[in-house]
Motif scaffolding. Structure first.
Motif: not given
Length: 339
Positions: A128-131, A22-25, A1-3, A122-123
Protein backbone atom coordinates in the motif's frame (compact mmCIF):
# COMPACT_ATOMS: atom_id res chain seq x y z
CA UNK A 1 -0.03 2.28 -3.73
CA UNK A 2 -3.34 2.02 -1.95
CA UNK A 3 -6.42 1.89 -4.16
CA UNK A 4 -9.72 3.55 -3.36
CA UNK A 5 -12.92 1.58 -3.98
CA UNK A 6 -13.51 3.46 -7.26
CA UNK A 7 -10.00 2.73 -8.48
CA UNK A 8 -10.09 -1.05 -8.01
CA UNK A 9 -11.96 -2.18 -11.14
CA UNK A 10 -10.16 0.24 -13.53
CA UNK A 11 -6.82 -0.86 -12.04
CA UNK A 12 -7.68 -4.57 -12.44
CA UNK A 13 -8.54 -4.04 -16.10
CA UNK A 14 -5.43 -1.93 -16.76
CA UNK A 15 -2.85 -2.09 -13.94
CA UNK A 16 -0.63 0.93 -13.37
CA UNK A 17 2.71 0.11 -15.07
CA UNK A 18 4.53 1.56 -12.06
CA UNK A 19 3.33 -1.35 -9.93
CA UNK A 20 5.83 -4.16 -10.41
CA UNK A 21 4.40 -6.19 -7.53
CA UNK A 22 0.62 -6.43 -7.06
CA UNK A 23 -0.85 -7.91 -3.90
CA UNK A 24 -4.36 -9.34 -4.32
CA UNK A 25 -5.86 -10.23 -0.95
CA UNK A 26 -9.11 -10.70 0.95
CA UNK A 27 -11.63 -13.20 2.30
CA UNK A 28 -13.25 -13.75 -1.11
CA UNK A 29 -10.79 -16.29 -2.52
CA UNK A 30 -12.79 -16.64 -5.73
CA UNK A 31 -12.48 -12.91 -6.39
CA UNK A 32 -8.76 -13.00 -5.52
CA UNK A 33 -8.20 -15.68 -8.19
CA UNK A 34 -10.38 -13.91 -10.74
CA UNK A 35 -8.71 -10.51 -10.35
CA UNK A 36 -5.24 -12.05 -10.33
CA UNK A 37 -6.04 -13.83 -13.60
CA UNK A 38 -7.47 -10.69 -15.20
CA UNK A 39 -4.36 -8.67 -14.35
CA UNK A 40 -2.10 -11.54 -15.39
CA UNK A 41 -3.62 -11.51 -18.86
CA UNK A 42 -2.49 -7.90 -19.32
CA UNK A 43 1.04 -9.33 -19.36
CA UNK A 44 0.60 -12.65 -21.19
CA UNK A 45 -2.25 -14.10 -23.22
CA UNK A 46 -2.01 -17.62 -21.82
CA UNK A 47 -1.72 -17.96 -18.03
CA UNK A 48 -0.48 -21.53 -18.54
CA UNK A 49 2.32 -20.53 -20.90
CA UNK A 50 5.21 -22.78 -19.76
CA UNK A 51 7.83 -20.23 -20.84
CA UNK A 52 6.32 -16.95 -19.71
CA UNK A 53 4.24 -17.88 -16.66
CA UNK A 54 5.26 -19.46 -13.39
CA UNK A 55 3.32 -20.11 -10.20
CA UNK A 56 5.15 -20.40 -6.90
CA UNK A 57 3.76 -21.23 -3.48
CA UNK A 58 4.92 -18.91 -0.69
CA UNK A 59 6.24 -21.93 1.23
CA UNK A 60 8.62 -22.66 -1.66
CA UNK A 61 10.02 -19.15 -1.39
CA UNK A 62 10.57 -19.64 2.32
CA UNK A 63 12.82 -22.58 1.48
CA UNK A 64 14.45 -20.91 -1.52
CA UNK A 65 14.16 -17.06 -1.34
CA UNK A 66 16.54 -16.55 -4.27
CA UNK A 67 14.00 -18.13 -6.62
CA UNK A 68 11.84 -14.99 -6.61
CA UNK A 69 14.70 -12.84 -7.90
CA UNK A 70 15.68 -15.54 -10.41
CA UNK A 71 12.19 -15.91 -11.85
CA UNK A 72 11.45 -12.18 -11.87
CA UNK A 73 14.83 -11.43 -13.46
CA UNK A 74 14.54 -14.00 -16.25
CA UNK A 75 13.93 -12.75 -19.78
CA UNK A 76 11.10 -14.01 -21.96
CA UNK A 77 12.29 -16.22 -24.82
CA UNK A 78 9.65 -14.72 -27.10
CA UNK A 79 10.03 -11.12 -25.96
CA UNK A 80 7.69 -9.10 -23.74
CA UNK A 81 7.05 -9.65 -20.07
CA UNK A 82 6.77 -12.73 -17.88
CA UNK A 83 4.22 -13.37 -15.15
CA UNK A 84 5.17 -14.65 -11.71
CA UNK A 85 2.27 -15.62 -9.44
CA UNK A 86 2.90 -16.25 -5.75
CA UNK A 87 0.13 -18.15 -3.95
CA UNK A 88 -0.79 -18.43 -0.25
CA UNK A 89 1.29 -15.41 0.70
CA UNK A 90 1.53 -14.05 4.23
CA UNK A 91 3.61 -11.55 6.21
CA UNK A 92 6.62 -13.89 6.14
CA UNK A 93 7.08 -12.77 2.53
CA UNK A 94 7.36 -9.05 3.38
CA UNK A 95 11.14 -8.84 3.79
CA UNK A 96 11.80 -10.71 0.53
CA UNK A 97 9.42 -8.51 -1.48
CA UNK A 98 10.76 -5.34 0.12
CA UNK A 99 14.25 -6.34 -1.03
CA UNK A 100 12.97 -7.13 -4.54
CA UNK A 101 11.18 -3.79 -4.86
CA UNK A 102 14.48 -1.97 -4.42
CA UNK A 103 15.38 -3.01 -7.96
CA UNK A 104 12.40 -4.74 -9.66
CA UNK A 105 12.10 -5.91 -13.23
CA UNK A 106 10.62 -3.32 -15.58
CA UNK A 107 9.15 -6.03 -17.81
CA UNK A 108 8.04 -8.90 -15.59
CA UNK A 109 5.11 -8.65 -13.19
CA UNK A 110 4.76 -10.35 -9.82
CA UNK A 111 1.20 -10.98 -8.60
CA UNK A 112 0.96 -12.06 -4.98
CA UNK A 113 -2.23 -13.81 -3.81
CA UNK A 114 -3.14 -13.82 -0.12
CA UNK A 115 -6.09 -14.39 2.17
CA UNK A 116 -7.63 -11.83 4.48
CA UNK A 117 -4.92 -9.43 5.68
CA UNK A 118 -5.73 -6.93 8.42
CA UNK A 119 -4.62 -3.28 8.42
CA UNK A 120 -1.60 -4.20 10.56
CA UNK A 121 -0.32 -6.77 8.07
CA UNK A 122 3.28 -5.91 7.10
CA UNK A 123 2.75 -7.38 3.61
CA UNK A 124 -0.35 -5.28 3.03
CA UNK A 125 1.36 -2.14 4.41
CA UNK A 126 4.36 -2.65 2.14
CA UNK A 127 2.26 -2.90 -1.02
CA UNK A 128 0.00 0.00 0.00
CA UNK A 129 2.87 2.37 0.70
CA UNK A 130 5.47 1.43 -1.92
CA UNK A 131 5.32 3.54 -5.09
CA UNK A 132 6.20 0.54 -7.27
CA UNK A 133 3.67 -1.87 -5.73
CA UNK A 134 -0.09 -1.99 -5.27
CA UNK A 135 -2.63 -3.70 -3.01
CA UNK A 136 -5.96 -4.87 -4.43
CA UNK A 137 -8.53 -5.85 -1.76
CA UNK A 138 -11.14 -8.53 -2.48
CA UNK A 139 -13.98 -8.45 0.02
CA UNK A 140 -17.29 -10.29 -0.17
CA UNK A 141 -19.54 -7.98 -2.15
CA UNK A 142 -22.47 -6.17 -0.61
CA UNK A 143 -25.93 -6.50 -2.13
CA UNK A 144 -25.43 -3.67 -4.62
CA UNK A 145 -22.05 -4.97 -5.77
CA UNK A 146 -23.32 -8.53 -6.10
CA UNK A 147 -26.25 -7.29 -8.19
CA UNK A 148 -23.83 -5.69 -10.65
CA UNK A 149 -21.72 -8.84 -10.76
CA UNK A 150 -24.72 -11.08 -11.47
CA UNK A 151 -25.85 -8.81 -14.31
CA UNK A 152 -22.34 -8.73 -15.75
CA UNK A 153 -21.84 -12.51 -15.66
CA UNK A 154 -25.28 -13.21 -17.13
CA UNK A 155 -24.62 -10.64 -19.83
CA UNK A 156 -21.51 -12.62 -20.78
CA UNK A 157 -23.85 -15.59 -21.28
CA UNK A 158 -26.22 -13.37 -23.32
CA UNK A 159 -28.93 -13.81 -20.70
CA UNK A 160 -31.25 -11.22 -19.18
CA UNK A 161 -33.04 -11.50 -15.85
CA UNK A 162 -36.28 -10.26 -14.36
CA UNK A 163 -35.93 -7.80 -11.42
CA UNK A 164 -37.54 -10.19 -8.90
CA UNK A 165 -35.26 -13.03 -9.95
CA UNK A 166 -32.23 -10.74 -9.69
CA UNK A 167 -33.30 -9.78 -6.18
CA UNK A 168 -33.71 -13.41 -5.19
CA UNK A 169 -30.28 -14.37 -6.52
CA UNK A 170 -28.62 -11.38 -4.85
CA UNK A 171 -29.90 -12.47 -1.46
CA UNK A 172 -29.57 -16.21 -1.82
CA UNK A 173 -26.38 -17.19 -3.62
CA UNK A 174 -23.05 -17.21 -1.79
CA UNK A 175 -20.93 -14.08 -1.84
CA UNK A 176 -17.71 -15.86 -2.87
CA UNK A 177 -17.06 -14.90 -6.51
CA UNK A 178 -16.07 -18.42 -7.56
CA UNK A 179 -19.27 -19.86 -6.12
CA UNK A 180 -21.35 -17.09 -7.67
CA UNK A 181 -19.89 -17.87 -11.09
CA UNK A 182 -20.44 -21.59 -10.54
CA UNK A 183 -24.10 -21.12 -9.67
CA UNK A 184 -24.71 -18.76 -12.58
CA UNK A 185 -23.08 -21.26 -14.92
CA UNK A 186 -25.58 -23.83 -13.63
CA UNK A 187 -28.34 -21.33 -14.33
CA UNK A 188 -27.06 -20.74 -17.87
CA UNK A 189 -26.96 -24.51 -18.51
CA UNK A 190 -30.48 -24.82 -17.09
CA UNK A 191 -31.74 -22.17 -19.53
CA UNK A 192 -29.97 -23.83 -22.46
CA UNK A 193 -31.09 -22.31 -25.75
CA UNK A 194 -34.01 -20.54 -24.06
CA UNK A 195 -33.04 -16.85 -24.18
CA UNK A 196 -36.16 -15.57 -22.45
CA UNK A 197 -35.51 -13.51 -19.28
CA UNK A 198 -34.61 -15.57 -16.20
CA UNK A 199 -37.51 -15.81 -13.76
CA UNK A 200 -37.50 -16.44 -10.02
CA UNK A 201 -38.70 -20.01 -10.73
CA UNK A 202 -35.69 -20.50 -13.04
CA UNK A 203 -33.32 -19.18 -10.38
CA UNK A 204 -34.73 -21.38 -7.63
CA UNK A 205 -34.77 -24.44 -9.87
CA UNK A 206 -31.11 -24.04 -10.89
CA UNK A 207 -29.59 -22.51 -7.75
CA UNK A 208 -31.85 -23.67 -4.96
CA UNK A 209 -29.23 -26.09 -3.69
CA UNK A 210 -26.44 -23.49 -3.57
CA UNK A 211 -26.82 -22.94 0.14
CA UNK A 212 -29.76 -20.65 -0.54
CA UNK A 213 -32.35 -22.91 1.04
CA UNK A 214 -30.11 -23.42 4.07
CA UNK A 215 -29.63 -19.64 4.36
CA UNK A 216 -33.40 -19.18 4.23
CA UNK A 217 -33.75 -21.82 6.94
CA UNK A 218 -31.13 -20.14 9.11
CA UNK A 219 -32.66 -16.69 8.76
CA UNK A 220 -36.18 -17.84 9.48
CA UNK A 221 -35.08 -20.04 12.39
CA UNK A 222 -33.20 -17.14 13.98
CA UNK A 223 -36.02 -14.65 13.42
CA UNK A 224 -38.55 -17.28 14.50
CA UNK A 225 -36.73 -17.95 17.81
CA UNK A 226 -35.83 -21.55 16.91
CA UNK A 227 -32.35 -21.52 18.44
CA UNK A 228 -31.63 -25.22 18.02
CA UNK A 229 -32.35 -25.30 14.29
CA UNK A 230 -30.67 -21.94 13.71
CA UNK A 231 -27.40 -23.16 15.22
CA UNK A 232 -27.64 -26.53 13.44
CA UNK A 233 -28.15 -24.80 10.09
CA UNK A 234 -25.37 -22.32 10.82
CA UNK A 235 -22.90 -25.17 11.42
CA UNK A 236 -24.02 -26.82 8.19
CA UNK A 237 -23.38 -23.64 6.20
CA UNK A 238 -19.94 -23.17 7.73
CA UNK A 239 -19.03 -26.80 6.94
CA UNK A 240 -20.07 -26.17 3.32
CA UNK A 241 -17.70 -23.21 3.17
CA UNK A 242 -20.26 -20.38 3.16
CA UNK A 243 -18.46 -17.20 4.24
CA UNK A 244 -19.60 -15.74 7.57
CA UNK A 245 -20.11 -12.35 5.87
CA UNK A 246 -22.73 -13.94 3.61
CA UNK A 247 -24.53 -15.28 6.69
CA UNK A 248 -24.42 -11.94 8.51
CA UNK A 249 -25.64 -10.02 5.48
CA UNK A 250 -28.46 -12.48 4.84
CA UNK A 251 -29.61 -11.78 8.40
CA UNK A 252 -29.17 -8.05 7.85
CA UNK A 253 -31.26 -8.14 4.66
CA UNK A 254 -34.02 -10.08 6.40
CA UNK A 255 -34.17 -7.85 9.47
CA UNK A 256 -34.00 -4.73 7.32
CA UNK A 257 -37.15 -5.87 5.55
CA UNK A 258 -38.73 -6.67 8.92
CA UNK A 259 -37.82 -3.18 10.10
CA UNK A 260 -39.41 -1.56 7.05
CA UNK A 261 -42.51 -3.69 7.46
CA UNK A 262 -42.86 -3.09 11.20
CA UNK A 263 -42.39 0.67 10.85
CA UNK A 264 -45.14 0.86 8.24
CA UNK A 265 -47.40 -1.37 10.32
CA UNK A 266 -47.06 1.04 13.23
CA UNK A 267 -48.18 3.81 10.89
CA UNK A 268 -51.38 1.89 10.30
CA UNK A 269 -50.65 0.11 7.02
CA UNK A 270 -51.91 -3.42 6.38
CA UNK A 271 -49.17 -6.05 6.52
CA UNK A 272 -50.43 -7.91 3.45
CA UNK A 273 -50.25 -4.73 1.39
CA UNK A 274 -46.80 -3.91 2.76
CA UNK A 275 -45.46 -7.35 1.85
CA UNK A 276 -46.65 -6.94 -1.73
CA UNK A 277 -44.50 -3.82 -2.13
CA UNK A 278 -41.27 -5.24 -0.70
CA UNK A 279 -38.41 -5.66 -3.15
CA UNK A 280 -37.19 -8.28 -3.70
CA UNK A 281 -40.52 -9.95 -2.95
CA UNK A 282 -40.83 -12.54 -0.20
CA UNK A 283 -41.13 -16.02 -1.66
CA UNK A 284 -44.72 -17.19 -1.22
CA UNK A 285 -43.75 -20.21 0.91
CA UNK A 286 -41.98 -17.91 3.36
CA UNK A 287 -44.75 -15.30 3.61
CA UNK A 288 -46.61 -16.91 6.58
CA UNK A 289 -43.41 -17.10 8.64
CA UNK A 290 -42.47 -13.52 7.74
CA UNK A 291 -45.91 -12.29 8.79
CA UNK A 292 -45.61 -14.02 12.17
CA UNK A 293 -42.15 -12.51 12.69
CA UNK A 294 -43.33 -9.01 11.78
CA UNK A 295 -46.10 -9.29 14.36
CA UNK A 296 -43.90 -10.75 17.12
CA UNK A 297 -40.84 -8.54 16.82
CA UNK A 298 -40.91 -4.98 18.12
CA UNK A 299 -39.35 -2.13 16.16
CA UNK A 300 -36.87 -1.61 19.01
CA UNK A 301 -35.93 -5.29 19.02
CA UNK A 302 -35.34 -5.31 15.26
CA UNK A 303 -33.20 -2.16 15.52
CA UNK A 304 -31.06 -3.78 18.21
CA UNK A 305 -30.52 -6.84 16.02
CA UNK A 306 -29.45 -4.70 13.04
CA UNK A 307 -27.07 -2.72 15.24
CA UNK A 308 -25.60 -5.93 16.64
CA UNK A 309 -25.11 -7.43 13.17
CA UNK A 310 -23.17 -4.35 12.03
CA UNK A 311 -20.98 -4.49 15.13
CA UNK A 312 -20.25 -8.19 14.72
CA UNK A 313 -19.36 -7.79 11.03
CA UNK A 314 -16.84 -5.09 11.98
CA UNK A 315 -15.41 -7.30 14.75
CA UNK A 316 -15.14 -10.31 12.45
CA UNK A 317 -13.03 -8.31 9.98
CA UNK A 318 -10.41 -7.53 12.62
CA UNK A 319 -7.23 -9.57 12.49
CA UNK A 320 -7.27 -12.42 14.97
CA UNK A 321 -10.98 -12.26 15.69
CA UNK A 322 -12.69 -15.67 16.04
CA UNK A 323 -15.15 -14.84 13.26
CA UNK A 324 -17.03 -18.15 13.19
CA UNK A 325 -17.49 -18.14 16.97
CA UNK A 326 -18.66 -14.52 17.05
CA UNK A 327 -21.09 -15.22 14.22
CA UNK A 328 -22.43 -18.37 15.94
CA UNK A 329 -22.95 -16.45 19.19
CA UNK A 330 -24.83 -13.75 17.29
CA UNK A 331 -27.12 -16.27 15.57
CA UNK A 332 -27.84 -17.87 18.94
CA UNK A 333 -28.40 -14.49 20.59
CA UNK A 334 -30.91 -13.42 17.93
CA UNK A 335 -32.72 -16.75 18.21
CA UNK A 336 -33.10 -16.35 21.96
CA UNK A 337 -33.98 -12.66 21.88
CA UNK A 338 -37.42 -11.70 23.10
CA UNK A 339 -37.69 -9.26 20.21
Amino acid sequence: MKLSFRDIEPFVKAPNPAARVILVYGPDNGLVKERAATMGKTVIDDLNDPFNAVTINASQLSEDPARLHDEAGAMSMMGGGRLIRVEDAADKLTTLLKSYLENPSTENLIIVEAGDLGPRSSLRKLCETAKNAAAVPCYVEDQQGLTRTIRQILNEEQLSIEPDALGWLTINISGDRAKVRSELEKLAIYKGTDKSPITTDDARAACGEAGALALDDLVNSAAGHNAENALKTYNKLIEEGVNFIVILRSLQNHFTRLHITKARMEQGENIDQIMKTLSPPIFFKQQPAFKIQANRWSLTGISKVLEKLCQVEAQCKQTGSPAETLCAQTVLGISKSRG
